[in-house]
Design a protein around this motif. Structure first.
Motif, PDB file in Angstrom:
ATOM      1  N   GLY A 229       0.909  -1.014  -0.089  1.00 51.08           N
ATOM      2  CA  GLY A 229      -0.028   0.201  -0.076  1.00 51.08           C
ATOM      3  C   GLY A 229       0.900   1.338   0.031  1.00 51.08           C
ATOM      4  O   GLY A 229       0.415   2.233  -0.634  1.00 51.08           O
ATOM      5  N   ARG A 230       2.038   1.164   0.757  1.00 48.84           N
ATOM      6  CA  ARG A 230       2.850   2.205   0.918  1.00 48.84           C
ATOM      7  C   ARG A 230       3.373   2.621  -0.417  1.00 48.84           C
ATOM      8  O   ARG A 230       3.763   3.832  -0.981  1.00 48.84           O
ATOM      9  N   LYS A 231       3.782   1.601  -1.440  1.00 50.83           N
ATOM     10  CA  LYS A 231       4.420   1.743  -2.320  1.00 50.83           C
ATOM     11  C   LYS A 231       3.442   1.926  -3.610  1.00 50.83           C
ATOM     12  O   LYS A 231       3.762   3.152  -4.619  1.00 50.83           O
ATOM     13  N   PHE A 232       2.282   1.682  -3.629  1.00 50.94           N
ATOM     14  CA  PHE A 232       1.329   2.089  -4.830  1.00 50.94           C
ATOM     15  C   PHE A 232       0.219   2.903  -4.425  1.00 50.94           C
ATOM     16  O   PHE A 232      -0.430   3.306  -5.315  1.00 50.94           O
ATOM     17  N   GLY A 233       0.063   3.483  -3.354  1.00 49.11           N
ATOM     18  CA  GLY A 233      -1.066   4.369  -2.770  1.00 49.11           C
ATOM     19  C   GLY A 233      -2.494   3.975  -3.089  1.00 49.11           C
ATOM     20  O   GLY A 233      -2.622   2.753  -3.579  1.00 49.11           O
ATOM     21  N   MET A 234      -3.356   4.895  -3.108  1.00 51.18           N
ATOM     22  CA  MET A 234      -4.699   4.632  -3.334  1.00 51.18           C
ATOM     23  C   MET A 234      -4.997   4.038  -4.943  1.00 51.18           C
ATOM     24  O   MET A 234      -6.230   3.642  -4.858  1.00 51.18           O
ATOM     25  N   GLY A 235      -4.042   4.446  -5.665  1.00 54.60           N
ATOM     26  CA  GLY A 235      -4.432   3.743  -7.064  1.00 54.60           C
ATOM     27  C   GLY A 235      -4.297   2.228  -7.221  1.00 54.60           C
ATOM     28  O   GLY A 235      -5.056   1.659  -7.928  1.00 54.60           O
ATOM     29  N   LEU A 236      -3.817   1.704  -5.975  1.00 52.58           N
ATOM     30  CA  LEU A 236      -3.987   0.165  -5.846  1.00 52.58           C
ATOM     31  C   LEU A 236      -5.147  -0.143  -5.692  1.00 52.58           C
ATOM     32  O   LEU A 236      -5.753  -1.208  -6.311  1.00 52.58           O
ATOM     33  N   PHE A 237      -6.066   0.591  -4.673  1.00 55.80           N
ATOM     34  CA  PHE A 237      -7.488   0.338  -4.572  1.00 55.80           C
ATOM     35  C   PHE A 237      -8.315   0.248  -5.712  1.00 55.80           C
ATOM     36  O   PHE A 237      -9.294  -0.294  -5.923  1.00 55.80           O
ATOM     37  N   GLU A 238      -7.945   1.425  -6.424  1.00 57.72           N
ATOM     38  CA  GLU A 238      -8.761   1.852  -7.646  1.00 57.72           C
ATOM     39  C   GLU A 238      -8.729   0.753  -8.666  1.00 57.72           C
ATOM     40  O   GLU A 238      -9.557   0.399  -9.348  1.00 57.72           O
ATOM     41  N   ARG A 239      -7.287   0.214  -8.873  1.00 60.22           N
ATOM     42  CA  ARG A 239      -7.107  -0.927  -9.783  1.00 60.22           C
ATOM     43  C   ARG A 239      -7.958  -2.277  -9.248  1.00 60.22           C
ATOM     44  O   ARG A 239      -8.468  -3.043 -10.129  1.00 60.22           O
TER      45      ARG A 239
ATOM     46  N   TRP B 193     -13.225   7.917  -6.458  1.00 58.12           N
ATOM     47  CA  TRP B 193     -11.732   7.796  -6.186  1.00 58.12           C
ATOM     48  C   TRP B 193     -10.987   9.286  -5.993  1.00 58.12           C
ATOM     49  O   TRP B 193      -9.917   9.240  -5.379  1.00 58.12           O
ATOM     50  N   GLU B 194     -11.489  10.260  -6.863  1.00 61.19           N
ATOM     51  CA  GLU B 194     -10.918  11.684  -6.409  1.00 61.19           C
ATOM     52  C   GLU B 194     -10.899  12.005  -5.000  1.00 61.19           C
ATOM     53  O   GLU B 194      -9.893  12.515  -4.230  1.00 61.19           O
TER      54      GLU B 194
ATOM     55  N   ALA C 166     -10.484  -2.537  -7.353  1.00 62.45           N
ATOM     56  CA  ALA C 166     -11.944  -2.237  -7.562  1.00 62.45           C
ATOM     57  C   ALA C 166     -12.603  -2.789  -8.674  1.00 62.45           C
ATOM     58  O   ALA C 166     -13.670  -3.175  -9.065  1.00 62.45           O
ATOM     59  N   LYS C 167     -11.664  -2.436  -9.881  1.00 64.22           N
ATOM     60  CA  LYS C 167     -12.080  -2.734 -11.366  1.00 64.22           C
ATOM     61  C   LYS C 167     -12.034  -4.150 -11.277  1.00 64.22           C
ATOM     62  O   LYS C 167     -13.239  -4.796 -12.394  1.00 64.22           O
ATOM     63  N   ARG C 168     -11.364  -5.100 -10.597  1.00 65.52           N
ATOM     64  CA  ARG C 168     -11.451  -6.443 -10.667  1.00 65.52           C
ATOM     65  C   ARG C 168     -12.326  -7.129  -9.668  1.00 65.52           C
ATOM     66  O   ARG C 168     -12.704  -8.164  -9.990  1.00 65.52           O
ATOM     67  N   PHE C 169     -12.128  -6.490  -8.682  1.00 64.68           N
ATOM     68  CA  PHE C 169     -12.925  -7.002  -7.262  1.00 64.68           C
ATOM     69  C   PHE C 169     -13.995  -6.100  -6.739  1.00 64.68           C
ATOM     70  O   PHE C 169     -13.596  -5.764  -5.643  1.00 64.68           O
ATOM     71  N   PRO C 170     -15.029  -5.556  -7.452  1.00 66.85           N
ATOM     72  CA  PRO C 170     -15.782  -4.490  -6.843  1.00 66.85           C
ATOM     73  C   PRO C 170     -16.479  -5.157  -5.655  1.00 66.85           C
ATOM     74  O   PRO C 170     -16.808  -4.213  -4.987  1.00 66.85           O
ATOM     75  N   LYS C 171     -16.959  -6.184  -5.337  1.00 66.14           N
ATOM     76  CA  LYS C 171     -17.456  -6.533  -4.227  1.00 66.14           C
ATOM     77  C   LYS C 171     -16.666  -6.561  -3.003  1.00 66.14           C
ATOM     78  O   LYS C 171     -17.039  -6.623  -1.962  1.00 66.14           O
ATOM     79  N   HIS C 172     -15.253  -6.372  -3.081  1.00 69.49           N
ATOM     80  CA  HIS C 172     -14.564  -6.106  -1.811  1.00 69.49           C
ATOM     81  C   HIS C 172     -13.752  -5.103  -2.013  1.00 69.49           C
ATOM     82  O   HIS C 172     -12.983  -4.804  -0.774  1.00 69.49           O
ATOM     83  N   PHE C 173     -13.365  -4.277  -3.129  1.00 65.22           N
ATOM     84  CA  PHE C 173     -12.618  -3.224  -2.820  1.00 65.22           C
ATOM     85  C   PHE C 173     -13.394  -1.871  -3.518  1.00 65.22           C
ATOM     86  O   PHE C 173     -12.675  -1.074  -4.103  1.00 65.22           O
ATOM     87  N   GLY C 174     -14.614  -2.166  -3.516  1.00 61.54           N
ATOM     88  CA  GLY C 174     -15.447  -0.872  -4.365  1.00 61.54           C
ATOM     89  C   GLY C 174     -15.227   0.373  -3.458  1.00 61.54           C
ATOM     90  O   GLY C 174     -14.629   0.539  -2.153  1.00 61.54           O
TER      91      GLY C 174
END
Length: 219
Positions: free
Chosen positions: A76-86, A211-212, A88-96
């Motif tokens: 998480g430290r390396k990739f930031g919030m962009g990690l969760f956005e990516r 996400w903004e 969310a596109k693949r696992f919206p039920k867990h990372f929306g």
């Protein structure tokens, strides 16, 4: 071959490794039934016919939680919030957005305590490590809260389930099917109630955040 003979054939080391691995992977942010694995192992340890040590069950769960959360924090430290956005596109039920918004609200309100108590909450148990890293929480504070939470959750859960299993062993031997049905019914009812309440809150936050807004630092 009976169920007891199958259980007795399982090496205790395999149980410890499975518990640590499942909980560690869950703590990375991958949805796995870590709590179910811990409770199951503690119940197995309460059976006097099996050579499973509850101390090692709790220890393997604790180490899995600490190591998994630390790796999740680093990612998480390396990739930031962009990690969760990516994700969310693949696992919206867990990372929306609703899931991340709820977790971020808890971090905003409770700070480092969210890491500690997050070990006891399914949503935060998955998101706490990566989200703490993405929000740039100081690692020494994170590690202290993470280790304390892991020890209390893993040790406490193992102890409670283990001693309940010992106390109920004689009773369960007489009323095994009744006890099983009652336990399953109560567990399903409580799980569904909590899941439904959390689902409604997440759905509400989903409409209020994007996400903004989630990329903004904690206030």
């Amino acid at each position: 071959m009976t169920v007891d003979s199958i259980l007795e054939s399982i090496p205790p080391l395999a149980v410890y490794l499975a518990v640590g691995l499942i909980i560690g992977i869950e703590s990375l942010g991958i949805p796995l039934p870590g709590e179910i694995a811990l409770v199951s192992a503690a119940l197995l340890a309460s059976r006097h016919t099996l050579d499973i040590d509850p101390v090692w069950v709790g220890a393997s769960a604790t180490m899995g939680a600490i190591i998994g959360d630390t790796i999740g924090y680093t990612i998480g430290r390396k990739f930031g919030m962009g990690l969760f956005e990516r994700l969310a596109k693949r696992f919206p039920k867990h990372f929306g957005t609703g899931h991340v918004a709820l977790a971020k609200q808890l971090f905003s309100r409770w700070g480092v305590w969210a890491v500690f108590f997050g070990r006891f909450i399914a949503l935060l148990r998955i998101l706490a490590g990566p989200l703490a890293g993405a929000l740039h929480m100081r690692y020494p504070q994170f590690l202290a809260a993470n280790a304390a939470g892991a020890l209390c959750w893993a040790g406490g859960t193992t102890a409670v389930v283990y001693y309940l299993g010992l106390a109920a062993e004689k009773w369960l031997s007489r009323f095994s099917w009744i006890a099983l049905l009652v336990a399953i019914g109560v567990g399903i009812a409580m799980t569904m109630l909590l899941k439904e309440r959390t689902k409604r809150l997440i759905a509400q936050l989903e409409t209020e955040h994007d996400w903004e807004t989630l990329r903004k630092p904690l206030t």
